[in-house]
Design a protein around this motif. Structure first.
Motif, PDB file in Angstrom:
ATOM      1  N   PRO A   1     -57.054  59.085  -4.010  1.00 32.37           N
ATOM      2  CA  PRO A   1     -56.655  59.256  -5.409  1.00 32.37           C
ATOM      3  C   PRO A   1     -57.834  59.154  -6.373  1.00 32.37           C
TER       4      PRO A   1
ATOM      5  N   ALA B   1     -45.810  51.060  -5.592  1.00 31.38           N
ATOM      6  CA  ALA B   1     -46.033  50.645  -4.205  1.00 31.38           C
ATOM      7  C   ALA B   1     -46.990  49.463  -4.051  1.00 31.38           C
ATOM      8  N   PRO B   2     -48.014  49.319  -4.904  1.00 30.77           N
ATOM      9  CA  PRO B   2     -48.873  48.139  -4.732  1.00 30.77           C
ATOM     10  C   PRO B   2     -48.080  46.843  -4.896  1.00 30.77           C
ATOM     11  N   THR B   3     -48.648  45.752  -4.435  1.00 28.73           N
ATOM     12  CA  THR B   3     -47.945  44.474  -4.532  1.00 28.73           C
ATOM     13  C   THR B   3     -47.793  44.066  -6.004  1.00 28.73           C
TER      14      THR B   3
ATOM     15  N   GLU C   1     -56.919  53.169   0.019  1.00 29.94           N
ATOM     16  CA  GLU C   1     -55.959  52.080  -0.228  1.00 29.94           C
ATOM     17  C   GLU C   1     -55.044  51.941   0.990  1.00 29.94           C
TER      18      GLU C   1
ATOM     19  N   GLU D   1     -52.765  52.387  -6.447  1.00 28.37           N
ATOM     20  CA  GLU D   1     -53.206  51.510  -7.538  1.00 28.37           C
ATOM     21  C   GLU D   1     -54.013  52.282  -8.565  1.00 28.37           C
TER      22      GLU D   1
ATOM     23  N   LEU E   1     -52.393  50.199   1.691  1.00 24.70           N
ATOM     24  CA  LEU E   1     -50.950  50.218   1.431  1.00 24.70           C
ATOM     25  C   LEU E   1     -50.476  51.633   1.112  1.00 24.70           C
TER      26      LEU E   1
ATOM     27  N   TYR F   1     -47.611  53.969   3.068  1.00 21.21           N
ATOM     28  CA  TYR F   1     -46.504  54.682   2.415  1.00 21.21           C
ATOM     29  C   TYR F   1     -46.568  56.182   2.688  1.00 21.21           C
TER      30      TYR F   1
ATOM     31  N   ASN G   1     -44.130  47.003  -4.157  1.00 22.40           N
ATOM     32  CA  ASN G   1     -43.620  47.605  -2.909  1.00 22.40           C
ATOM     33  C   ASN G   1     -42.425  48.522  -3.103  1.00 22.40           C
ATOM     34  N   VAL G   2     -42.301  49.110  -4.295  1.00 21.65           N
ATOM     35  CA  VAL G   2     -41.274  50.145  -4.512  1.00 21.65           C
ATOM     36  C   VAL G   2     -41.994  51.343  -5.121  1.00 21.65           C
TER      37      VAL G   2
END
Lengths: 194, 312
Positions: free
Chosen positions: A46, B165-167, A13, B142, A15, A19, B185-186
């Motif tokens: 994951p 964190a994912p959109t 992933e 996710e 994104l 992070y 995004n948090v």
């Protein structure tokens, strides 16, 4: 992580990888370990689930000496040490007590130590080695990676070689071929697993 | 009379006049903070009289602002109370909602970590359900959120706002059935939220919480409560002197349709049930006085008009 020559986070992933790069950066900075790392590759999946960190450390040659954190002032019949911080106070006192005897070492307050009637000069006191940071770096590094790895990944395997290390964790039992995975991650950094 | 949550911020000089005015025109002060020379009053005011308060506050240098989170109790649910989630981002979010008048409680799950091993026990479920809304602050992947969210929301009947964190679009796609709010995004991060884009994210969480609570308010308004929670707070303050000996910052926590009383249930539940509101109507007639799963506190659930046929 400008000081690190190679730093990559690999994750299915994108994104999540971004992070984790940020988390790794923050934790290593907080633990003051950035300067000790030469190369670092992290792999998180994951789906498996698994977290792998492999790295190469820089050579830490600098010993902590009395002069690094204290001003040594020779006075008549005594040497006064004024400490800038108390991080190394305890190991320093321990060394002084063994070397000079407790009756010659006086601690006036948290930041002042007085040596009375000792046979060596101020220069020699300044050069006394108080701590070797390389001794605890392995422990510190593992603690940092426990913070970086996803929480709940409590099955761990970690190894520390002369200047290389790896840390693997998962919430399931680790697969038999985990060593092959670690080896491939070392190879991605252009290094060989010891 | 419609009560609106507002915040008064002003100097300590003559602030007692403001407090008297709020009470005289039928408002309720939910919380009072004195910070050095400044006073912050979180209160409920009759909608038509807010202008009077604004006029009164002006010569005193005070400011009256709308605070939709006043009078709400929010659960910030995180997978654990470990360093992985604390103090960032969980405390940052909890503190931010508190600044805007809500009472936030951090619910760190005992076994909320991991993907396969994540679980929610009955005590945690009940504690979360005692709040007005639950904000789930989950992680960065996710796949993990998709796998563990159905487990962590099992039995939760209060609205949920999910942060990860994912959109936002990805969160909406992976969570089935949908929850009430999403903030993307948090996820998990380990530094303080101080950059402007991070603060904007906190603002986004607040607006999502406000939106969901507003929806809940509309639902409540369809079948109004028999008594305003803030009025019960005032009554207990007057009739149960022991409440003034409680050292908790909010001995009485006002919720949207209830009240948490931080006194032992066994000792005070009977006394609270018998308190008369007006015309022989007691608290026991218009509210359920239940033991809370949080320590040995008391939880009052106010019944709607359709069940009691009275509005006091």
């Amino acid at each position: 992580m400008q000081a690190v020559e190679y730093f990559e986070v690999e994750c299915p992933e994108p994104l999540g990888a971004e992070y984790y790069k940020q988390i790794t950066n923050d934790v290593l900075l907080d633990h003051n370990l950035i300067r000790a790392i030469h190369k670092l590759h992290i792999y998180v999946d994951p789906g498996v689930p698994i977290f792998v960190a492999v790295g190469v450390l820089k050579k830490i040659s600098s010993m902590v000496r009395v002069q690094d954190f204290a001003a040594v002032n020779p006075l008549e019949g005594k040497i006064m040490l004024v400490l800038a911080n108390e991080t190394y106070l305890a190991p320093m006192l321990k060394i002084f007590w063994t070397q000079f005897g407790q009756e010659h070492v006086e601690q006036a307050d948290r930041f002042t130590v007085i040596l009375r009637g000792v046979a060596i000069g101020a220069k020699e006191v300044e050069d006394i080695v108080v701590a070797d940071p390389s001794e605890s770096i392995y422990k510190d590094m593992i603690y940092a990676f426990k913070c970086i790895a996803p929480e709940g990944f409590r099955i761990r395997r970690e190894r520390y070689f002369k200047d290389k290390f790896f840390f693997v964790s998962s919430e399931d039992t680790l697969a038999d071929d985990v060593d092959a995975l670690v080896k491939s991650k070392f190879e991605m950094m252009g290094e060989t697993m010891p | 009379m419609i009560l609106v949550p507002v915040t008064y911020r002003g100097g300590i000089y003559r602030h007692s006049e403001i407090m008297d005015l709020i009470e005289d025109i039928g408002g309720y002060i939910v919380q009072k903070h004195v910070i050095a020379q400044e006073v912050v009053l979180l209160c409920f005011m009759p909608q038509d009289d807010i202008e009077i308060l604004r006029r009164m506050a002006k010569p005193l240098g005070g400011e009256v602002t709308d605070s939709p989170l006043v009078g709400t109790e929010i659960a910030i649910v995180i997978p654990s109370l470990e360093i992985h989630h604390l103090p960032h981002p969980a405390c940052d979010i909890a503190e931010y909602v508190r600044r805007l008048g809500a009472k936030s409680n951090m619910v760190g799950l005992a076994r909320g970590v991991g993907k396969r091993i994540a679980a929610l026990n009955d005590e945690e479920r009940d504690v979360i359900n005692e709040h007005d809304i639950a904000v789930y602050v989950l992680g960065n992947f996710e796949k993990c959120i998709e796998h563990k969210m159905p487990i962590l929301r099992r039995g939760i009947d209060v609205p949920i706002v999910l942060c990860g964190a994912p959109t936002k679009e990805a969160l909406q796609r992976i969570v089935d059935p949908p929850v009430d709010g999403y903030v993307g995004n948090v996820g998990r991060f380990m530094h303080r939220t101080k950059e402007s884009d991070e603060l904007a994210k906190l603002d986004e969480i607040i607006s999502e919480i406000t939106r969901v609570l507003e929806k809940k308010r509309v639902e409540i308004a369809k079948d109004p409560l028999s008594v305003a929670p803030a009025r019960l707070m005032d009554l207990i303050n007057e009739n149960v002197p022991k409440i003034h000996e409680v050292t908790s910052p909010t001995p009485l926590t006002v919720q949207m349709s209830g009240l948490r009383v931080k006194l032992p249930y066994d000792v005070f539940a009977g006394e609270i049930r018998k308190i008369e509101i007006e015309d022989n109507i007691t608290i026991g007639n218009v509210a359920q006085v239940n033991p809370s799963r949080m320590r040995d506190y008391i939880l009052l659930k106010i019944l709607p008009f359709s069940e009691t046929n009275v509005v006091v």
